[in-house]
Design a protein around this motif. Structure first.
Motif, PDB file in Angstrom:
ATOM      1  N   UNK A 396      -0.028   0.730   2.439  1.00 27.78           N
ATOM      2  CA  UNK A 396      -0.268   0.472   3.855  1.00 27.78           C
ATOM      3  C   UNK A 396       0.097  -0.969   4.171  1.00 27.78           C
ATOM      4  N   UNK A 397       0.587  -1.195   5.403  1.00 24.80           N
ATOM      5  CA  UNK A 397       0.832  -2.558   5.863  1.00 24.80           C
ATOM      6  C   UNK A 397      -0.460  -3.198   6.379  1.00 24.80           C
ATOM      7  N   UNK A 398      -1.487  -2.382   6.571  1.00 27.54           N
ATOM      8  CA  UNK A 398      -2.784  -2.874   7.041  1.00 27.54           C
ATOM      9  C   UNK A 398      -3.803  -2.783   5.898  1.00 27.54           C
ATOM     10  N   UNK A 399      -4.854  -3.543   6.016  1.00 26.84           N
ATOM     11  CA  UNK A 399      -5.890  -3.523   4.986  1.00 26.84           C
ATOM     12  C   UNK A 399      -6.714  -2.253   5.107  1.00 26.84           C
ATOM     13  N   UNK A 400      -6.570  -1.370   4.120  1.00 26.18           N
ATOM     14  CA  UNK A 400      -7.351  -0.141   4.065  1.00 26.18           C
ATOM     15  C   UNK A 400      -7.923  -0.014   2.657  1.00 26.18           C
ATOM     16  N   UNK A 401      -9.223   0.255   2.572  1.00 24.37           N
ATOM     17  CA  UNK A 401      -9.898   0.286   1.268  1.00 24.37           C
ATOM     18  C   UNK A 401      -9.298   1.299   0.307  1.00 24.37           C
ATOM     19  N   UNK A 403      -6.180   2.323   0.169  1.00 21.70           N
ATOM     20  CA  UNK A 403      -4.748   2.185  -0.067  1.00 21.70           C
ATOM     21  C   UNK A 403      -4.391   0.758  -0.501  1.00 21.70           C
ATOM     22  N   UNK A 404      -3.259   0.655  -1.163  1.00 20.20           N
ATOM     23  CA  UNK A 404      -2.767  -0.650  -1.604  1.00 20.20           C
ATOM     24  C   UNK A 404      -2.050  -1.333  -0.443  1.00 20.20           C
ATOM     25  N   UNK A 405      -2.462  -2.549  -0.139  1.00 18.13           N
ATOM     26  CA  UNK A 405      -1.832  -3.295   0.952  1.00 18.13           C
ATOM     27  C   UNK A 405      -0.559  -3.974   0.455  1.00 18.13           C
ATOM     28  N   UNK A 406       0.514  -3.811   1.215  1.00 15.60           N
ATOM     29  CA  UNK A 406       1.796  -4.423   0.887  1.00 15.60           C
ATOM     30  C   UNK A 406       2.370  -5.048   2.151  1.00 15.60           C
ATOM     31  N   UNK A 407       3.042  -6.170   2.011  1.00 19.82           N
ATOM     32  CA  UNK A 407       3.637  -6.803   3.193  1.00 19.82           C
ATOM     33  C   UNK A 407       5.002  -6.184   3.488  1.00 19.82           C
TER      34      UNK A 407
END
Length: 461
Positions: A396-401, A403-407
């Motif tokens: 995910x591009x957003x912070x989600x518990x 999922x892994x956040x990636x830019x």
């Protein structure tokens, strides 16, 4: 090349039809600048030399030819048709009644005349041709006899007595010693301005493309021989390139900027064109990925008008069948998703880099520099495209518990590496990123399509 290429090039070619159309419709949003420049010329009391400075391809030729058209439209003695004159004057809103003294404008392409003929003679000859005086020369007449013929036509005198001096190695120096040349040139301008206008505005174009010797000679001879209150010279140049030309002639340590100050009374940056309006004329506001990437590249790399037209034409032709031939190709599978992205989104980057910076192009396609791809796609407008094509189920591009956040930049670099960096083998013959798969042929697909020599191209559109 193709109908598409022809139409695209037609937009910026400075033909009389295009110049008039661009003034009437104010396509480049430069009409105000044209009026202000006209008023600037009116304010010059003495002979002045003005430099209009702009990058190659920025529309300098278009601007000065439009300005010349306006000046001559303001002159009641010019040969422009009355209907055309009125169209021009209505478009730029200049009050004819407030102008009592009228100027005559001519255009001189220095690059076209960059040959063995002395610059000053070349310029005088070109002026003679444009004002409508007809000089007939035999097909095998040599340069020196041509000079004699021109001078004879100017003052109506028989000057055969100076033919012998013209046969010397350098006729201009011989003329100068005899104190003949200055008088002949003065008579020349008196002749052409009689019943045509009070002043002459000479637009000199493409000087920065000339051989250094020709460019330096032309500048110095204008200053020496054509210093006349009745003449204004406007040189449309890329001053940076012209300084390189001067240095090439006088040496790298020579102060070219101060040297040019000897000649230019004013240095004026070319007003920027309205690129959005230009996009509209090219129909560059499509909703497809190709047009969006093309627009983004143009803005990021600050492409000029001439580059924009070529860039747009080549991209449209290169992948036309992908964008406009519905159902011809099947992209509804993982390799197909990747292929469509590469054709519509990566091809424009490769085509553009080859145009604006060959060294950067080589770095990019060699897998050594992802920066151009980051510059294009690391923007809000492309986030949805990258998300749909390339995010994995747990990314995910957003912070989600959960999922892994990636830019966005990290994902762009991952795609770049899959195309240009990764080494593929029999055991590991593809790289999956989201819904797309890349392999050892990915780079080849992009480069082949960018060459316009592939099944995706269309040359007759």
């Amino acid at each position: 090349m193709s109908k598409l290429a022809g139409e695209g090039c037609k937009i910026i070619m400075p033909t009389e039809e295009n110049l008039l159309k661009a003034i009437k419709e104010n396509i480049l949003k430069r009409n105000d600048a044209l009026v202000y420049f006209y008023k600037l010329l009116l304010a010059q009391d003495n002979g002045t030399i003005i430099a209009i400075d702009g990058r190659w391809g920025s529309g300098k030729t278009f601007f000065v030819k439009q300005e010349m058209m306006i000046i001559n439209a303001m002159n009641p003695r010019s040969k422009i048709e009355q209907e055309v004159k009125q169209e021009i004057l209505n478009s730029v809103c200049i009050d004819v009644n407030k102008k009592e003294n009228y100027d005559l404008a001519i255009y001189y392409d220095a690059w076209e005349n960059d040959n063995d003929i002395d610059p000053i003679i070349s310029l005088i000859y070109e002026i003679s041709m444009q004002i409508g005086d007809k000089y007939m020369f035999e097909s095998d007449i040599n340069f020196f006899k041509m000079v004699v013929s021109i001078v004879e036509c100017i003052n109506g005198k028989n000057i055969k007595s100076i033919i012998d001096s013209l046969k010397d190695e350098n006729p201009l120096i011989k003329f100068q010693k005899q104190k003949e040349l200055d008088n002949q040139i003065e008579d020349f301008f008196t002749h052409i301005l009689a019943e045509r206008g009070q002043r002459l505005v000479v637009f000199i174009d493409e000087l920065d493309r000339c051989k250094p010797s020709f460019a330096v000679q032309l500048l110095e001879q204008i200053k020496h021989y054509l210093c006349d209150d009745r003449i204004i010279f406007v040189l449309s140049v890329n001053l940076e390139e012209l300084q390189y030309t001067i240095k090439h002639f006088y040496g790298n340590e020579f102060d070219a900027s101060r040297y040019l100050d000897r000649f230019f009374n004013l240095r004026i940056p070319l007003p920027p064109a309205d690129k959005k309006e230009f996009y509209n004329k090219l129909e560059l506001y499509g909703d497809n990925s190709l047009d969006k990437v093309v627009q983004r590249f143009i803005n990021v790399y600050n492409m000029e008008l001439r580059e924009i037209s070529r860039f747009y034409i080549q991209n449209r032709a290169a992948v036309y069948r992908v964008i406009y031939s519905t159902g011809e190709f099947d992209f509804s599978f993982t390799d197909g998703y990747a292929r469509k992205f590469m054709l519509t989104c990566m091809v424009p980057i490769v085509v553009g880099l080859k145009m604006v910076d060959v060294s950067l192009y080589e770095e990019f396609i060699s897998g050594n520099n992802p920066e151009p791809m980051i510059n294009i796609f690391n923007a809000e407008e492309f986030m949805d495209l990258i998300r749909v094509y390339f995010l994995g189920e747990n990314e995910s591009f957003n912070t989600e518990e959960s999922k892994e956040t990636i830019t966005l930049e990290e994902k762009i670099i991952e795609i770049y590496n899959a195309i240009f960096v990764n080494q593929y083998s029999a055991k590991k013959n593809f790289k999956a990123i989201g819904h797309c798969r890349f392999n050892e042929n990915s780079k080849k697909i992009i480069l082949t399509a960018a060459s316009m020599l592939s099944k995706y191209a269309n040359y007759e559109i």
